[in-house]
Scaffold this motif. Structure first.
Motif, mmCIF file in Angstrom:
data_model
loop_
_atom_site.group_PDB
_atom_site.id
_atom_site.type_symbol
_atom_site.label_atom_id
_atom_site.label_comp_id
_atom_site.label_asym_id
_atom_site.label_seq_id
_atom_site.Cartn_x
_atom_site.Cartn_y
_atom_site.Cartn_z
ATOM 1 N N SER A 166 0.839 -1.188 0.000
ATOM 2 C CA SER A 166 0.000 0.000 0.000
ATOM 3 C C SER A 166 0.881 1.247 0.000
ATOM 4 N N MET A 167 0.628 2.133 -0.951
ATOM 5 C CA MET A 167 1.372 3.387 -1.028
ATOM 6 C C MET A 167 0.491 4.566 -0.627
ATOM 7 N N ALA A 168 -0.696 4.288 -0.076
ATOM 8 C CA ALA A 168 -1.618 5.358 0.310
ATOM 9 C C ALA A 168 -1.013 6.182 1.442
ATOM 10 N N PRO A 169 -1.253 7.481 1.451
ATOM 11 C CA PRO A 169 -0.714 8.335 2.520
ATOM 12 C C PRO A 169 -1.342 8.000 3.868
ATOM 13 N N VAL A 170 -0.632 8.364 4.923
ATOM 14 C CA VAL A 170 -1.073 8.103 6.294
ATOM 15 C C VAL A 170 -1.273 9.428 7.009
ATOM 16 N N ASN A 171 -2.313 9.500 7.830
ATOM 17 C CA ASN A 171 -2.544 10.676 8.675
ATOM 18 C C ASN A 171 -1.784 10.480 9.983
ATOM 19 N N LEU A 172 -0.798 11.342 10.233
ATOM 20 C CA LEU A 172 0.054 11.201 11.405
ATOM 21 C C LEU A 172 -0.144 12.366 12.365
ATOM 22 N N GLU A 229 -9.797 6.001 7.750
ATOM 23 C CA GLU A 229 -8.556 6.225 7.016
ATOM 24 C C GLU A 229 -7.374 5.717 7.841
ATOM 25 N N ARG A 230 -6.250 5.456 7.168
ATOM 26 C CA ARG A 230 -5.054 5.000 7.866
ATOM 27 C C ARG A 230 -4.486 6.143 8.699
ATOM 28 N N SER A 231 -4.382 5.917 10.014
ATOM 29 C CA SER A 231 -3.935 6.964 10.922
ATOM 30 C C SER A 231 -2.984 6.389 11.954
ATOM 31 N N ALA A 232 -2.128 7.257 12.492
ATOM 32 C CA ALA A 232 -1.185 6.846 13.526
ATOM 33 C C ALA A 232 -0.877 8.021 14.433
ATOM 34 N N ILE A 233 -0.514 7.711 15.680
ATOM 35 C CA ILE A 233 -0.117 8.727 16.657
ATOM 36 C C ILE A 233 1.290 8.397 17.122
ATOM 37 N N ALA A 280 0.348 -2.303 22.231
ATOM 38 C CA ALA A 280 -0.247 -3.624 22.006
ATOM 39 C C ALA A 280 -1.709 -3.518 21.589
ATOM 40 N N ILE A 281 -2.502 -2.692 22.278
ATOM 41 C CA ILE A 281 -3.934 -2.636 21.975
ATOM 42 C C ILE A 281 -4.218 -1.906 20.675
ATOM 43 N N SER A 282 -3.278 -1.074 20.208
ATOM 44 C CA SER A 282 -3.506 -0.328 18.977
ATOM 45 C C SER A 282 -2.884 -0.991 17.752
ATOM 46 N N GLY A 283 -1.934 -1.895 17.986
ATOM 47 C CA GLY A 283 -1.222 -2.495 16.862
ATOM 48 C C GLY A 283 0.057 -1.769 16.521
ATOM 49 N N GLY A 284 0.462 -0.795 17.361
ATOM 50 C CA GLY A 284 1.700 -0.069 17.123
ATOM 51 C C GLY A 284 2.887 -0.724 17.796
ATOM 52 N N VAL A 285 3.945 0.034 18.001
ATOM 53 C CA VAL A 285 5.180 -0.481 18.600
ATOM 54 C C VAL A 285 5.622 0.490 19.692
ATOM 55 N N TYR A 286 6.075 -0.051 20.808
ATOM 56 C CA TYR A 286 6.560 0.765 21.922
ATOM 57 C C TYR A 286 8.076 0.886 21.832
ATOM 58 N N TYR A 287 8.591 2.117 22.007
ATOM 59 C CA TYR A 287 10.022 2.379 21.926
ATOM 60 C C TYR A 287 10.518 3.001 23.233
ATOM 61 N N PRO A 288 11.066 2.211 24.153
ATOM 62 C CA PRO A 288 11.696 2.794 25.339
ATOM 63 C C PRO A 288 13.087 3.291 24.965
ATOM 64 N N SER A 320 -10.672 3.615 17.702
ATOM 65 C CA SER A 320 -10.214 4.625 16.747
ATOM 66 C C SER A 320 -9.554 4.009 15.517
ATOM 67 N N GLY A 321 -8.960 2.827 15.687
ATOM 68 C CA GLY A 321 -8.244 2.197 14.580
ATOM 69 C C GLY A 321 -6.881 2.792 14.313
ATOM 70 N N ALA A 322 -6.473 3.795 15.111
ATOM 71 C CA ALA A 322 -5.173 4.440 14.908
ATOM 72 C C ALA A 322 -4.067 3.613 15.548
ATOM 73 N N LEU A 323 -2.939 3.516 14.863
ATOM 74 C CA LEU A 323 -1.759 2.876 15.434
ATOM 75 C C LEU A 323 -1.076 3.865 16.379
ATOM 76 N N VAL A 324 -0.656 3.394 17.534
ATOM 77 C CA VAL A 324 0.004 4.268 18.500
ATOM 78 C C VAL A 324 1.457 3.833 18.654
ATOM 79 N N TYR A 325 2.374 4.796 18.487
ATOM 80 C CA TYR A 325 3.811 4.545 18.611
ATOM 81 C C TYR A 325 4.366 5.427 19.735
ATOM 82 N N PRO A 326 4.417 4.935 20.968
ATOM 83 C CA PRO A 326 4.944 5.735 22.064
ATOM 84 C C PRO A 326 6.478 5.676 22.099
#
Length: 581
Positions: free
Chosen positions: A340-346, A435-439, A510-518, A464-470
């Motif tokens: 997928s090359m569709a843009p993402v809302n960040l 739409e594809r979104s991420a925080i 985990a609950i959003s499908g994103g990745v945690y970065y300590p 929300s369906g948004a991926l969360v990347y803390p």
């Protein structure tokens, strides 16, 4: 046993499990419905749950479970008729008690700094602590309550309307009153007519409606009293205060769970703000029956699919041979698979609170690096937060304007992290649902000012369906990078994240499908940015032939797409259809 009681027992077990060894001992008690029980434990916590009689009208079994980090001796707990006392032989030995008793008992519990947790249908409860938290979950149909603080101003939270605090002589404060079932139902009808969110009565799920009176007499020197509110939903600051712009936006969003949490945290200011909003417009009307869509039986559809491994990291480099598709239980034909090359809302969510107020340059530099890293087609919105939120930009692909906006904030103040995240979901991303979104979050993970507790976020994050990347960055690590100090192993222990923030960061991802970065080293921030961009570009467009008549962008539960790669998982996030004759 209720969910509340199970959670209480789990909490105590986890506390004890932190020690080198744990000893638990269970004894049967001889108690009868309507009887009395007096429990004194100056060396730990006490949880009492009232259990209803069994279906065959046999009384529920009464038990006492003692939990300690040292062996529990017979002589540590003295049990006489209607009285239990904890008197350990060792002075520093902690013993926690969990009791199950029949309903409608008269119970008295006393501790020093240990929590007291009361769950179920009692005739009366009297609880006394010094600094221990008192937690209840009891029926409120006919509840008489008295809460007394003898040495401090009140700190409390209730899941139903209670009387005002009265100041007494000698620095004492009291809250007294009673509830009425008919009045509660009338108030609920009034709120529903005004379009207010339904009150989520936690007490109803635990003990139901009984129609029999309950009396609470709770006394503490300097503790917290929670009336039918789970401890996991308690804020770090229990003082009632005016709503922030973030809180107001969450109320306007209509998210009932988040709104209810804000109402509990600040009922007076919540009511004042709600009265300024226009009433919800809506009149009853008959539904209009529409003719069925003329959709061919055979259609070409495209599913947007994300594939992750056991660590929740996106998998790249897959092709059609790596997928298996079925619809209505029947194997489906995959026509093509491509990235997928569709843009993402960040949304870039930046912590600019007092914990990082001396490091504005670091925050600005880190944010600009992120803007430069993302794909030029992706749309970015930048939101900062301290005690409240400030939206620096709406969604834009203009990297020059985005970078310039980072000169428009100052640092300082408290940290309302949970409110800022909820605002981002309920306000900034709400119009883009589907739409594809991420925080992407840059913070140290510690919250000290939010109206919302962390536990209230989970449902809204998932929905929300948004991926969360803390990206959690210890403030001490930032300070060292600003001064150029050399970080040695001994100093690193003072520059780490708290266990609480670590756990919450992992859960959000985990609950959003994103990745945690300590973040342990400053250089890892850019590595995380590069990884996030790669993760966002790892979705697949799977075009397939469908034999169903469902069209549109909804994901049908009848559609199943599986990744054949071992230990990988495929998630369908959207489906679009184009009919072909």
């Amino acid at each position: 046993m209720s969910t509340f009681a199970k959670r209480s027992l789990l909490t105590i077990c986890l506390v004890c499990a932190a020690a080198l060894s744990v000893d638990a001992q269970t004894r049967k008690l001889t108690l009868t419905e309507g009887g009395s029980l007096d429990v004194t434990n100056n060396f730990g916590r006490v949880g009492v749950t009232a259990v209803p009689a069994k279906e065959d009208e046999m009384p529920a079994e009464s038990t006492l479970t003692a939990i300690s980090n040292k062996p529990v001796l017979e002589s540590d707990i003295r049990i006489a008729e209607g009285r239990i006392m904890v008197l350990p032989a060792e002075k520093n030995k902690r013993i926690d008690l969990i009791l199950t008793v029949p309903e409608r008992m008269k119970v008295r519990v006393g501790t020093v700094d240990g929590a007291v947790e009361i769950v179920g249908n009692f005739a009366s409860v009297e609880a006394n602590t010094d600094t221990g938290t008192i937690v209840t979950d009891v029926p409120t149909d006919e509840l008489k309550y008295s809460c007394l603080w003898t040495e401090s101003k009140p700190r409390y939270l209730a899941n139903f309307d209670i009387e005002e605090v009265q100041e007494k002589s000698g620095g004492r404060f009291v809250i007294k009153g009673k509830t009425n079932k008919k009045r509660q139902e009338k108030e609920a009808e009034t709120r529903a007519a005004a379009g207010e969110p339904e009150e989520k009565g936690y007490r109803r799920t635990a003990v139901g409606r009984t129609g029999r009176a309950v009396s609470l007499k709770l006394t503490t020197a300097r503790g917290i009293i929670l009336l039918n509110v789970p401890p996991s939903e308690v804020l770090s600051d229990l003082r009632e205060r005016p709503l922030t712009e973030a809180a107001k936006a969450i109320v306007r969003s209509g998210d009932s769970l988040l709104t209810e949490a804000i109402r509990r945290a600040s009922p007076k200011y919540f009511g004042d703000y709600l009265s300024t909003l226009p009433p919800v417009k809506g009149e009853p009307a008959f539904a209009v029956k529409r003719a069925p869509l003329d959709v061919p039986i055979s259609a070409i559809k495209t599913a947007t699919v994300r594939v992750t491994d056991l660590r929740n990291r996106a998998m790249d480099g897959l092709d059609a041979s790596d997928f298996e598709l079925s619809e209505n239980g029947q194997p489906g034909e995959i026509i093509s698979v491509k990235r997928s090359m569709a843009p993402v809302n960040l949304v870039l969510l930046l912590d600019v609170s007092g914990s990082v107020e001396n490091y504005v340059n670091f925050i600005r530099k880190a944010a600009r690096n992120f803007v430069e890293t993302v794909d030029e087609r992706d749309r970015i919105s930048i939101v900062t937060f301290n005690e409240d939120i400030k939206k620096l930009t709406d969604f834009s692909t203009d990297k020059t304007a985005l970078a310039r906006s980072l000169d428009l904030f100052d640092a300082g103040g408290g940290t309302a992290y949970y409110d800022a995240l909820a605002y981002t979901i309920a306000d900034t991303l709400r119009p883009l649902r589907g739409e594809r979104s991420a925080i992407v979050i840059l913070t140290d993970g510690d919250d000290n000012r939010s109206f919302l507790p962390f536990e209230s976020l989970a449902g809204s994050v998932q929905e929300s369906g948004a991926l969360v990347y803390p990206l959690y960055v210890p403030s001490g690590l930032v300070a060292a990078s600003e001064t150029g100090a050399v970080i040695d192993p001994m100093r690193m222990k003072y520059m780490s994240l708290s266990a609480k923030s670590e756990g919450e960061g992992e859960r959000l991802a985990a609950i959003s499908g994103g990745v945690y970065y300590p973040i342990r080293q400053i250089g890892q921030i850019q590595q995380a940015y590069d990884d996030i961009v790669a993760q966002l570009r790892s979705a697949y467009l799977i075009t397939y032939r469908s034999d169903t008549t469902a069209a549109g962008s909804g994901v049908s539960p009848k559609l199943k797409i599986r990744s054949k790669r071992e230990n990988t998982f495929a998630t369908v996030t959207a489906v679009t259809a184009e009919a072909h004759q």
